[in-house]
Design a protein around this motif. Sequence first.
Motif, short mmCIF file in Angstrom:
data_model
loop_
_atom_site.label_atom_id
_atom_site.label_comp_id
_atom_site.label_asym_id
_atom_site.label_seq_id
_atom_site.Cartn_x
_atom_site.Cartn_y
_atom_site.Cartn_z
N SER A 27 0.80 -1.22 0.00
CA SER A 27 0.00 0.00 0.00
C SER A 27 0.84 1.27 0.00
O SER A 27 0.32 2.35 0.17
CB SER A 27 -0.92 0.00 1.23
OG SER A 27 -0.15 -0.10 2.41
N GLY A 28 2.15 1.15 -0.16
CA GLY A 28 3.00 2.32 -0.18
C GLY A 28 3.67 2.54 1.16
O GLY A 28 3.32 1.93 2.18
N ILE A 29 4.64 3.41 1.18
CA ILE A 29 5.47 3.66 2.36
C ILE A 29 5.17 5.07 2.87
O ILE A 29 5.13 6.02 2.10
CB ILE A 29 6.95 3.53 2.00
CG1 ILE A 29 7.25 2.11 1.49
CG2 ILE A 29 7.84 3.87 3.19
CD1 ILE A 29 8.58 1.99 0.79
N GLU A 80 12.11 -1.91 -3.62
CA GLU A 80 10.83 -2.48 -4.00
C GLU A 80 10.11 -1.69 -5.08
O GLU A 80 9.19 -2.20 -5.71
CB GLU A 80 9.92 -2.57 -2.76
CG GLU A 80 10.48 -3.47 -1.66
CD GLU A 80 9.62 -3.42 -0.40
OE1 GLU A 80 8.51 -2.85 -0.46
OE2 GLU A 80 10.07 -3.94 0.63
N GLY A 81 10.52 -0.45 -5.31
CA GLY A 81 9.84 0.37 -6.31
C GLY A 81 8.45 0.78 -5.88
O GLY A 81 7.59 1.08 -6.71
N ALA A 82 8.19 0.77 -4.57
CA ALA A 82 6.88 1.16 -4.06
C ALA A 82 6.74 2.68 -4.06
O ALA A 82 7.71 3.42 -4.21
CB ALA A 82 6.70 0.61 -2.64
N SER A 83 5.51 3.16 -3.87
CA SER A 83 5.29 4.60 -3.74
C SER A 83 5.67 5.03 -2.33
O SER A 83 5.68 4.23 -1.40
CB SER A 83 3.84 4.95 -4.04
OG SER A 83 2.98 4.31 -3.10
N LEU A 84 5.99 6.31 -2.20
CA LEU A 84 6.37 6.85 -0.89
C LEU A 84 5.67 8.17 -0.69
O LEU A 84 5.64 9.02 -1.58
CB LEU A 84 7.89 7.01 -0.79
CG LEU A 84 8.43 7.51 0.54
CD1 LEU A 84 9.76 6.83 0.87
CD2 LEU A 84 8.65 9.03 0.53
#
Length: 242
Positions: A27-29, A80-84
């Motif tokens: 779910s993002g950072i 991880e290439g997650a959203s932040l």
Amino acid sequence: MARPVKSRKVCRLPVCWDFYGNGGSGSGILLTVEEYETIRLIDYMGLSQEECARQMDGSRATIQALYTEARKKLARFLVEGASLKIEGGNYILCEQKAGGKGEKKMKIAVTYENGQVFQHFGHTEQFKIYEVEEGKVVASAVVDTNGQGHGALGGFLAEQGVDVLICGGIGGGARNALAAAGIQLFGGACGDADAQVASFLSGNLNYDPDVMCSHHGEGHGEGHHCGVHHGGDHGCGNHGCH
């Protein structure tokens, strides 16, 4: 009864608050504003954890915990290439605290030339220094640097009792000298000096925390190497993860 959590002092809010990855899982950072501030002060400004703790008005153990957590989150963001998203936390802005509760006068210095914010800190020949009380300018004067430049200017401002500097471009060495002297820096400002101070006091100063002189060093090379990078709406479209 639980002890109330003390607010940490934050002197610069982020320019960008949201960063988008390539559809990483989860779910993002969420990075809190205090965690962001530890990254800015320690990794960007080069302060020690002890210096960071003093500036943020917290214990070293607390700052170390915030910094460690922030580094873990940034590592996840990169790997991880997650959203932040930078959001929330328990903090107070430096400029909000400065004018309250009958504290001593604040002094704001602006790199100055012909009424405007001069754009190269290391070459400035004059500062306009404003004395502020209860959030209002009560006096101002233009002072000459008497030929001092680069690293010596940080000491010059400290001798003048300056608390805040508003300027255009500035090099990394000068940033560190100002931080060590406890002078808050708001770089990347431009335009009428009086108007910029008024904007700062109202909490609406348009500045760029990432403004930097070229790697040749502050004061070396042509003036155009020392740039101000205003993106208009600060949408930060180029700061995402592509």
